[in-house]
Design an enzyme around this catalytic site. Structure first.
Site, PDB file in Angstrom:
ATOM      1  N   CYS A 118       0.834  -1.203   0.000  1.00 19.36           N
ATOM      2  CA  CYS A 118       0.000   0.000   0.000  1.00 19.36           C
ATOM      3  C   CYS A 118       0.875   1.262   0.000  1.00 19.36           C
ATOM      4  O   CYS A 118       1.582   1.503  -0.963  1.00 19.36           O
ATOM      5  CB  CYS A 118      -0.981  -0.029   1.175  1.00 19.36           C
ATOM      6  SG  CYS A 118      -2.346   1.161   0.977  1.00 19.36           S
ATOM      7  N   HIS A 162      -3.899  -4.628  -0.234  1.00 17.69           N
ATOM      8  CA  HIS A 162      -3.482  -5.245   1.021  1.00 17.69           C
ATOM      9  C   HIS A 162      -3.610  -6.765   0.922  1.00 17.69           C
ATOM     10  O   HIS A 162      -4.706  -7.301   1.085  1.00 17.69           O
ATOM     11  CB  HIS A 162      -4.355  -4.744   2.171  1.00 17.69           C
ATOM     12  CG  HIS A 162      -4.088  -3.331   2.560  1.00 17.69           C
ATOM     13  ND1 HIS A 162      -3.116  -2.987   3.480  1.00 17.69           N
ATOM     14  CD2 HIS A 162      -4.665  -2.171   2.156  1.00 17.69           C
ATOM     15  CE1 HIS A 162      -3.104  -1.670   3.630  1.00 17.69           C
ATOM     16  NE2 HIS A 162      -4.028  -1.148   2.833  1.00 17.69           N
ATOM     17  N   GLU A 182      -2.718  -8.910   3.057  1.00 15.22           N
ATOM     18  CA  GLU A 182      -3.087  -9.433   4.372  1.00 15.22           C
ATOM     19  C   GLU A 182      -4.579  -9.312   4.654  1.00 15.22           C
ATOM     20  O   GLU A 182      -5.090  -9.903   5.614  1.00 15.22           O
ATOM     21  CB  GLU A 182      -2.269  -8.731   5.465  1.00 15.22           C
ATOM     22  CG  GLU A 182      -2.696  -7.321   5.813  1.00 15.22           C
ATOM     23  CD  GLU A 182      -2.216  -6.230   4.860  1.00 15.22           C
ATOM     24  OE1 GLU A 182      -2.426  -5.051   5.173  1.00 15.22           O
ATOM     25  OE2 GLU A 182      -1.638  -6.570   3.808  1.00 15.22           O
TER      26      GLU A 182
END
Length: 200
Positions: free
Chosen positions: A79, A182, A184
């Site tokens: 990001c 992202h 994650e």
């Protein structure tokens, strides 16, 4: 061991939690020697470009991060961590980035779409990628951003997405990888991307 760089402005715990889920040894650290001793390095980031660079300077980590990125070890920006690898951003005029790549981050035009670009969107690989492989057709990932990169060298772009036009959202060159989205927070697709990175 994977070092997650703590420079005072990153989304650290969600990245660590994802790596813990994958069973990958990792440490959140702002200590230069620990970062440079790691086998792989992740540069996360949330918030504004200028604030992040200010935090990195105050932490004394600017040269450490540059050295880590140029070390030949697998290095992943996430990001804002993608934007910081470039020379500058329209978000914070006059603030210099790390300058690993030529180019800058610019505001998403929008064309009537909501800014920030937030939520799930599909991505399309534009070259063979070592960390975006094995994702299946039309993979979806999670975005939260108002700015996107405009690289000086388009050959480093590894993936794009559509949002009011085609946006460059991932780069890959030698040991350096960086993603606008992202991983994650991107479910099974994101976990596969992170797993690919850990296997480099």
């Amino acid at each position: 061991m994977i070092a997650i760089i703590d420079y005072g402005a990153g989304n650290l715990h969600s990245v660590k939690n994802a790596l813990d889920f994958l069973g990958e040894p990792c440490v959140v650290t702002g200590i230069g020697d620990e970062i440079l001793a790691a086998d792989k390095i992740i540069l996360p980031g949330v918030g504004a470009f200028g604030d992040a660079m200010s935090c990195m300077r105050k932490s004394g980590l600017v040269e450490t991060v540059r050295t880590a990125a140029k070390s030949g070890k697998p290095f992943l920006g996430i990001c804002l961590g993608l934007h910081l690898l470039f020379e500058e951003s329209e978000e914070s005029e006059g603030v210099k980035g790390l300058g690993i790549f030529e180019g800058k981050a610019v505001r998403i035009p929008g064309h009537g779409l909501k800014i920030p670009h937030m939520g799930w969107n599909s991505i399309r690989s534009v070259k063979d990628s070592r960390i975006l492989c094995g994702l299946g057709s039309d993979p979806y990932v999670y975005f939260v951003h108002s700015y996107y990169i405009q690289p000086g060298n388009k050959s480093i772009v590894s993936a794009v997405t559509e949002y009011g036009g085609e946006l460059d959202i991932a780069v890959e060159m030698d040991n350096i990888f960086a993603l606008q989205f992202h991983p994650e927070k991107s479910g099974c697709t994101g976990m596969r991307i992170l797993k690919n990175f850990t296997m480099l």
